[in-house]
Design an enzyme around this catalytic site. Structure first.
Site, PDB file in Angstrom:
ATOM      1  N   SER A  13       0.825  -1.211   0.000  1.00 38.55           N
ATOM      2  CA  SER A  13       0.000   0.000   0.000  1.00 38.55           C
ATOM      3  C   SER A  13       0.861   1.264   0.000  1.00 38.55           C
ATOM      4  O   SER A  13       0.526   2.254  -0.665  1.00 38.55           O
ATOM      5  CB  SER A  13      -0.962  -0.003   1.195  1.00 38.55           C
ATOM      6  OG  SER A  13      -0.259  -0.097   2.416  1.00 38.55           O
ATOM      7  N   ASN A  14       1.982   1.252   0.718  1.00 34.87           N
ATOM      8  CA  ASN A  14       2.901   2.394   0.667  1.00 34.87           C
ATOM      9  C   ASN A  14       3.531   2.521  -0.719  1.00 34.87           C
ATOM     10  O   ASN A  14       3.713   3.626  -1.234  1.00 34.87           O
ATOM     11  CB  ASN A  14       4.011   2.243   1.717  1.00 34.87           C
ATOM     12  CG  ASN A  14       3.546   2.570   3.115  1.00 34.87           C
ATOM     13  OD1 ASN A  14       2.459   3.096   3.319  1.00 34.87           O
ATOM     14  ND2 ASN A  14       4.374   2.256   4.093  1.00 34.87           N
ATOM     15  N   ARG A  64      20.341 -15.843   6.291  1.00 34.54           N
ATOM     16  CA  ARG A  64      19.937 -14.454   6.001  1.00 34.54           C
ATOM     17  C   ARG A  64      21.012 -13.756   5.158  1.00 34.54           C
ATOM     18  O   ARG A  64      20.720 -12.954   4.279  1.00 34.54           O
ATOM     19  CB  ARG A  64      19.719 -13.699   7.313  1.00 34.54           C
ATOM     20  CG  ARG A  64      19.230 -12.267   7.142  1.00 34.54           C
ATOM     21  CD  ARG A  64      19.039 -11.578   8.493  1.00 34.54           C
ATOM     22  NE  ARG A  64      18.203 -12.353   9.381  1.00 34.54           N
ATOM     23  CZ  ARG A  64      16.870 -12.363   9.342  1.00 34.54           C
ATOM     24  NH1 ARG A  64      16.234 -11.628   8.461  1.00 34.54           N
ATOM     25  NH2 ARG A  64      16.184 -13.102  10.183  1.00 34.54           N
ATOM     26  N   ARG A  90      11.502  -8.322   6.842  1.00 37.07           N
ATOM     27  CA  ARG A  90      12.741  -9.045   7.106  1.00 37.07           C
ATOM     28  C   ARG A  90      13.796  -8.057   7.579  1.00 37.07           C
ATOM     29  O   ARG A  90      13.888  -6.950   7.036  1.00 37.07           O
ATOM     30  CB  ARG A  90      13.270  -9.696   5.825  1.00 37.07           C
ATOM     31  CG  ARG A  90      12.335 -10.669   5.165  1.00 37.07           C
ATOM     32  CD  ARG A  90      12.329 -12.005   5.866  1.00 37.07           C
ATOM     33  NE  ARG A  90      11.373 -12.894   5.223  1.00 37.07           N
ATOM     34  CZ  ARG A  90      10.946 -14.024   5.759  1.00 37.07           C
ATOM     35  NH1 ARG A  90      11.381 -14.406   6.932  1.00 37.07           N
ATOM     36  NH2 ARG A  90      10.068 -14.770   5.129  1.00 37.07           N
ATOM     37  N   LEU A  92      17.384  -6.801   7.363  1.00 36.51           N
ATOM     38  CA  LEU A  92      18.436  -6.917   6.362  1.00 36.51           C
ATOM     39  C   LEU A  92      19.755  -7.277   7.036  1.00 36.51           C
ATOM     40  O   LEU A  92      20.058  -6.779   8.122  1.00 36.51           O
ATOM     41  CB  LEU A  92      18.604  -5.593   5.617  1.00 36.51           C
ATOM     42  CG  LEU A  92      17.409  -5.128   4.783  1.00 36.51           C
ATOM     43  CD1 LEU A  92      17.740  -3.802   4.102  1.00 36.51           C
ATOM     44  CD2 LEU A  92      17.010  -6.168   3.754  1.00 36.51           C
ATOM     45  N   ASN A 106      13.065   3.451   5.867  1.00 40.56           N
ATOM     46  CA  ASN A 106      11.985   2.536   6.225  1.00 40.56           C
ATOM     47  C   ASN A 106      10.859   3.317   6.896  1.00 40.56           C
ATOM     48  O   ASN A 106      11.111   4.344   7.535  1.00 40.56           O
ATOM     49  CB  ASN A 106      12.514   1.468   7.189  1.00 40.56           C
ATOM     50  CG  ASN A 106      11.520   0.343   7.446  1.00 40.56           C
ATOM     51  OD1 ASN A 106      10.630   0.094   6.647  1.00 40.56           O
ATOM     52  ND2 ASN A 106      11.677  -0.336   8.571  1.00 40.56           N
ATOM     53  N   HIS A 108       7.601   3.049   9.709  1.00 40.95           N
ATOM     54  CA  HIS A 108       7.247   2.233  10.876  1.00 40.95           C
ATOM     55  C   HIS A 108       5.971   2.789  11.499  1.00 40.95           C
ATOM     56  O   HIS A 108       5.850   4.003  11.676  1.00 40.95           O
ATOM     57  CB  HIS A 108       8.379   2.256  11.907  1.00 40.95           C
ATOM     58  CG  HIS A 108       8.119   1.380  13.083  1.00 40.95           C
ATOM     59  ND1 HIS A 108       8.160  -0.001  13.010  1.00 40.95           N
ATOM     60  CD2 HIS A 108       7.767   1.674  14.361  1.00 40.95           C
ATOM     61  CE1 HIS A 108       7.866  -0.507  14.197  1.00 40.95           C
ATOM     62  NE2 HIS A 108       7.615   0.489  15.030  1.00 40.95           N
ATOM     63  N   SER A 135       6.450   6.843  11.659  1.00 38.36           N
ATOM     64  CA  SER A 135       7.800   7.392  11.520  1.00 38.36           C
ATOM     65  C   SER A 135       8.424   6.935  10.202  1.00 38.36           C
ATOM     66  O   SER A 135       8.089   5.874   9.678  1.00 38.36           O
ATOM     67  CB  SER A 135       8.703   6.922  12.668  1.00 38.36           C
ATOM     68  OG  SER A 135       8.163   7.237  13.930  1.00 38.36           O
ATOM     69  N   ASP A 140      19.482   1.375  10.087  1.00 38.30           N
ATOM     70  CA  ASP A 140      20.830   1.084  10.570  1.00 38.30           C
ATOM     71  C   ASP A 140      20.884  -0.381  10.995  1.00 38.30           C
ATOM     72  O   ASP A 140      20.021  -1.174  10.615  1.00 38.30           O
ATOM     73  CB  ASP A 140      21.237   2.052  11.696  1.00 38.30           C
ATOM     74  CG  ASP A 140      20.406   1.875  12.971  1.00 38.30           C
ATOM     75  OD1 ASP A 140      19.543   0.966  13.025  1.00 38.30           O
ATOM     76  OD2 ASP A 140      20.619   2.657  13.920  1.00 38.30           O
ATOM     77  N   ASP A 144      14.684  -0.736  14.033  1.00 41.08           N
ATOM     78  CA  ASP A 144      13.983   0.562  14.080  1.00 41.08           C
ATOM     79  C   ASP A 144      14.707   1.559  14.981  1.00 41.08           C
ATOM     80  O   ASP A 144      14.089   2.320  15.726  1.00 41.08           O
ATOM     81  CB  ASP A 144      12.531   0.374  14.542  1.00 41.08           C
ATOM     82  CG  ASP A 144      11.758  -0.549  13.620  1.00 41.08           C
ATOM     83  OD1 ASP A 144      11.957  -0.455  12.401  1.00 41.08           O
ATOM     84  OD2 ASP A 144      10.967  -1.364  14.114  1.00 41.08           O
TER      85      ASP A 144
END
Length: 199
Positions: A13-14, A64, A90, A92, A106, A108, A135, A140, A144
């Site tokens: 949706s974003n 990962r 996920r 990163l 990102n 949140h 936000s 990093d 978050d």
């Protein structure tokens, strides 16, 4: 023109909101590729807008780090100016974050640093707060914990469920994301300076 890669896991949706915004002639950024960690419904938005897409299924890799290397290889093909995590569920790997940050942002559904992690909306309700928020941050190595680029409060209403609260947060998230991308593209927001500023 700022080139943007968007990474998703779900309905996107974003992503859809960003594609709609970028379709305007005066918007200074363009989405050049959409990636996903699964066969995500949101890839349909990329197809509709004629945007190339790729999938790097997390479950196809033993670690990962291996998944992250392939995801990174796909991004390198496009050399985007900015990578947007748009509902990518996920974490990163460090190597990938270090390659792209601070040009890695990102969204949140909480007013960070309140309620980080995958269940920000649920956690806000469980805490009994009267307001939460949305936000946009630089990604990093933490969960978050990166520099905050934009945020806005959203009230928690009596009788709110996780669904109803999240549905009110989503439009705020989209608006903040679009404005943040616009500011980065217009040179009004310097990610490198933001990321290096003392917290």
């Amino acid at each position: 023109m700022l080139t943007v890669a968007v990474l998703i896991s779900g309905t996107g949706s974003n992503l859809r909101a960003l594609l709609d915004a970028a379709a305007a002639a005066d918007f200074p950024a363009r989405v050049v590729v959409v990636g996903a960690d699964r066969d995500a419904d949101g890839l349909a938005h990329a197809e509709e807008f004629g945007i190339p897409s790729f999938t790097v299924p997390f479950t196809h890799y033993a670690t990962r780090e291996e998944w992250g290397r392939e995801l990174g290889a796909q991004l390198e093909v496009w050399q985007p100016d900015l990578v947007v995590l748009s509902g990518l569920m996920r974490l990163l790997p460090t190597e990938l974050v270090e390659r792209w940050a601070p040009q890695l942002i990102n969204t949140h559904p909480a007013y960070l640093p309140e309620f980080p992690g995958a269940h920000g909306v649920r956690d806000a309700l469980a805490a009994g707060v009267t307001e939460t928020g949305a936000s946009v941050i630089v990604v990093d190595g933490g969960v978050d914990t990166g520099p905050i680029l934009a945020q806005e409060r959203v009230p928690v209403l009596p009788g709110d469920t996780e669904h109803t609260l999240h549905e009110r947060i989503k439009p705020v998230e989209r608006r903040l994301l679009i404005e943040t991308v616009r500011q980065i593209a217009a040179g009004e927001l310097d990610l490198a300076a933001t990321a290096s500023a003392p917290s």
